[in-house]
Scaffold this motif. Structure first.
Motif, short mmCIF file in Angstrom:
data_model
loop_
_atom_site.label_atom_id
_atom_site.label_comp_id
_atom_site.label_asym_id
_atom_site.label_seq_id
_atom_site.Cartn_x
_atom_site.Cartn_y
_atom_site.Cartn_z
N ASP A 142 0.63 -1.18 0.13
CA ASP A 142 0.00 -0.06 0.08
C ASP A 142 0.97 1.13 -0.15
O ASP A 142 0.37 2.18 -0.65
CB ASP A 142 -0.97 -0.02 1.15
CG ASP A 142 -2.01 -0.93 0.99
OD1 ASP A 142 -2.28 -1.77 0.12
OD2 ASP A 142 -2.54 -1.48 2.17
N GLU A 143 1.94 1.11 0.74
CA GLU A 143 2.98 2.37 0.57
C GLU A 143 3.57 2.76 -0.68
O GLU A 143 4.46 3.45 -0.75
CB GLU A 143 3.83 2.22 1.81
CG GLU A 143 3.22 2.26 3.26
CD GLU A 143 4.00 1.85 4.38
OE1 GLU A 143 5.25 1.46 3.96
OE2 GLU A 143 3.74 2.02 5.53
N HIS A 144 3.36 1.69 -1.51
CA HIS A 144 4.24 1.88 -2.66
C HIS A 144 3.26 1.83 -3.96
O HIS A 144 3.38 0.85 -4.92
CB HIS A 144 5.37 0.67 -3.16
CG HIS A 144 6.45 0.92 -1.87
ND1 HIS A 144 6.36 0.68 -0.55
CD2 HIS A 144 7.77 1.50 -1.89
CE1 HIS A 144 7.36 0.76 0.24
NE2 HIS A 144 8.28 1.65 -0.66
N PRO A 145 2.49 2.46 -4.03
CA PRO A 145 1.29 2.17 -5.14
C PRO A 145 1.80 2.62 -6.69
O PRO A 145 0.97 2.23 -7.51
CB PRO A 145 0.29 3.56 -4.61
CG PRO A 145 0.89 4.50 -3.82
CD PRO A 145 2.05 3.77 -3.36
N ASN A 146 2.82 3.24 -6.76
CA ASN A 146 3.46 3.54 -8.16
C ASN A 146 4.29 2.88 -8.75
O ASN A 146 4.77 3.10 -9.90
CB ASN A 146 3.86 5.25 -7.86
CG ASN A 146 2.81 6.28 -7.58
OD1 ASN A 146 1.77 6.01 -8.02
ND2 ASN A 146 3.34 7.22 -6.86
N GLU A 147 4.79 1.82 -7.74
CA GLU A 147 5.67 0.93 -8.27
C GLU A 147 5.11 -0.20 -8.81
O GLU A 147 3.94 -0.55 -8.79
CB GLU A 147 6.67 0.58 -7.15
CG GLU A 147 7.63 1.23 -6.65
CD GLU A 147 8.76 0.47 -5.68
OE1 GLU A 147 9.08 -0.84 -6.01
OE2 GLU A 147 9.11 1.19 -4.68
N GLU A 148 5.67 -0.77 -9.90
CA GLU A 148 5.25 -2.04 -10.64
C GLU A 148 5.19 -3.12 -9.74
O GLU A 148 6.01 -3.25 -8.82
CB GLU A 148 6.34 -2.38 -11.66
CG GLU A 148 6.40 -1.39 -12.95
CD GLU A 148 4.83 -1.66 -13.74
OE1 GLU A 148 4.33 -2.61 -13.76
OE2 GLU A 148 4.78 -0.58 -14.45
N GLU A 149 4.12 -3.90 -9.64
CA GLU A 149 3.62 -5.00 -8.68
C GLU A 149 4.89 -5.98 -9.05
O GLU A 149 5.27 -6.58 -7.83
CB GLU A 149 2.32 -5.66 -9.20
CG GLU A 149 2.01 -6.79 -8.26
CD GLU A 149 0.70 -7.26 -8.43
OE1 GLU A 149 0.41 -8.70 -8.21
OE2 GLU A 149 -0.06 -6.74 -9.06
N THR A 150 5.34 -6.03 -10.04
CA THR A 150 6.48 -7.10 -10.06
C THR A 150 7.78 -6.87 -9.30
O THR A 150 8.48 -7.55 -8.63
CB THR A 150 6.94 -7.45 -11.38
OG1 THR A 150 7.21 -6.46 -12.17
CG2 THR A 150 5.83 -8.30 -12.11
N GLN A 151 7.95 -5.26 -9.11
CA GLN A 151 9.15 -5.05 -8.62
C GLN A 151 8.84 -4.93 -7.01
O GLN A 151 9.80 -5.39 -6.30
CB GLN A 151 9.46 -3.49 -9.00
CG GLN A 151 10.63 -2.87 -8.61
CD GLN A 151 11.97 -3.62 -8.87
OE1 GLN A 151 12.13 -4.02 -9.79
NE2 GLN A 151 12.61 -3.98 -7.79
N VAL A 152 7.71 -4.68 -6.80
CA VAL A 152 7.29 -4.54 -5.38
C VAL A 152 7.60 -6.08 -4.82
O VAL A 152 8.01 -6.32 -3.66
CB VAL A 152 5.91 -4.07 -4.99
CG1 VAL A 152 5.41 -4.46 -3.56
CG2 VAL A 152 5.64 -2.58 -5.28
N VAL A 153 6.92 -7.10 -5.36
CA VAL A 153 6.99 -8.52 -5.04
C VAL A 153 8.60 -8.87 -5.18
O VAL A 153 8.95 -9.46 -3.95
CB VAL A 153 6.50 -9.50 -6.01
CG1 VAL A 153 6.88 -10.79 -5.70
CG2 VAL A 153 4.86 -9.22 -5.96
N GLN A 154 9.34 -8.60 -5.87
CA GLN A 154 10.93 -8.74 -5.89
C GLN A 154 11.44 -8.21 -4.46
O GLN A 154 12.37 -8.65 -3.89
CB GLN A 154 11.58 -8.37 -7.11
CG GLN A 154 13.04 -8.78 -7.19
CD GLN A 154 13.36 -10.08 -7.04
OE1 GLN A 154 12.73 -10.89 -8.04
NE2 GLN A 154 13.92 -10.75 -6.13
#
Length: 231
Positions: free
Chosen positions: A195-207
């Motif tokens: 939730d704190e990184h709404p502008n990042e690509e989901e794949t990058q957040v997961v990584q």
């Protein structure tokens, strides 16, 4: 073959009645492929003796819940809380973590010979109370940590001597997988980070989360999916 069938029948006749009193036997019959069962049991029995795994350990009480995954999640939540381990903080080296829960340590024993279809490893405590996890080397550090966390579940909560870590969908194995996921990568912390990184690509957040918590991306993805489903 006729010889294999005869050997398998002998194995079942010799050990089938022990499934109730010896969980490792139950694990075996729940997961072993008939074509490899005889050889697998011989190798498993040898590994248990080689590692001097003690036949009895006293398990901790597990919360009552008819859903296996919830038992595992709750056990992990309670364990982290008892150790004062915040959700945002990753579990460090598994050997050090094992010592924090009154085990002498944790060692992974690389045994390529224990490569079977649905059996991932053998786990149990030796006489010095070191938790051993024996099996083929997992393909990544994250996969090994997950396997070792499943071993910790069996050591703490299912007890009663050595166990097999398997791909079976039985209650015990489901609880162990849920425990390992929540212990290593708490769902609430993952959701907060997401939730704190709404502008990042989901794949990058997961990584990023996989790197932070030392698990595979699949664990992060499943934890996020389950958290969303249960919210």
């Amino acid at each position: 073959s006729e010889q294999l069938s005869s050997s398998l029948i002998n194995l079942i006749e010799k050990h089938g009645s022990e499934a109730e009193s010896k969980p490792i036997v139950r694990d075996f019959f729940e997961s072993a492929a008939p074509s490899e069962a005889v050889t697998a049991w011989e190798k498993i029995s040898l590994e248990v003796k080689r590692n001097s795994l003690v036949p009895e350990t006293e398990p901790k009480h597990l919360v009552e819940d008819y859903l296996p995954y919830r038992r595992g999640y709750t056990a992990a939540r309670e364990l982290r809380e008892s150790l004062g381990l915040p959700d945002a903080k990753a579990v460090g080296a598994m050997g050090k973590f094992a010592r924090s829960i009154d085990l002498r340590g944790l060692s992974f024993v690389n045994r390529q010979a224990l490569s079977f279809d649905k059996i991932r490893a053998i786990t149990g405590q030796n006489e010095e109370r070191t938790l051993l996890v024996s099996g083929p080397k997992p393909p990544s550090g994250g996969a090994q940590r997950f396997l070792e966390a499943r071993g910790i579940y069996h050591a703490l909560y299912s007890g009663h001597g050595p166990r097999l870590i398997t791909d079976a969908t039985t209650s015990d194995q489901q609880s162990a997988r849920a425990f390992a996921a929540e212990l290593l990568a708490p769902a609430t912390a993952l959701m907060t980070y997401f939730d704190e990184h709404p502008n990042e690509e989901e794949t990058q957040v997961v990584q990023n989360l996989a790197d932070k918590y030392g698990v595979n991306q699949k664990v992060i993805q499943l934890q996020l999916q389950n958290a969303t489903f249960n919210s």
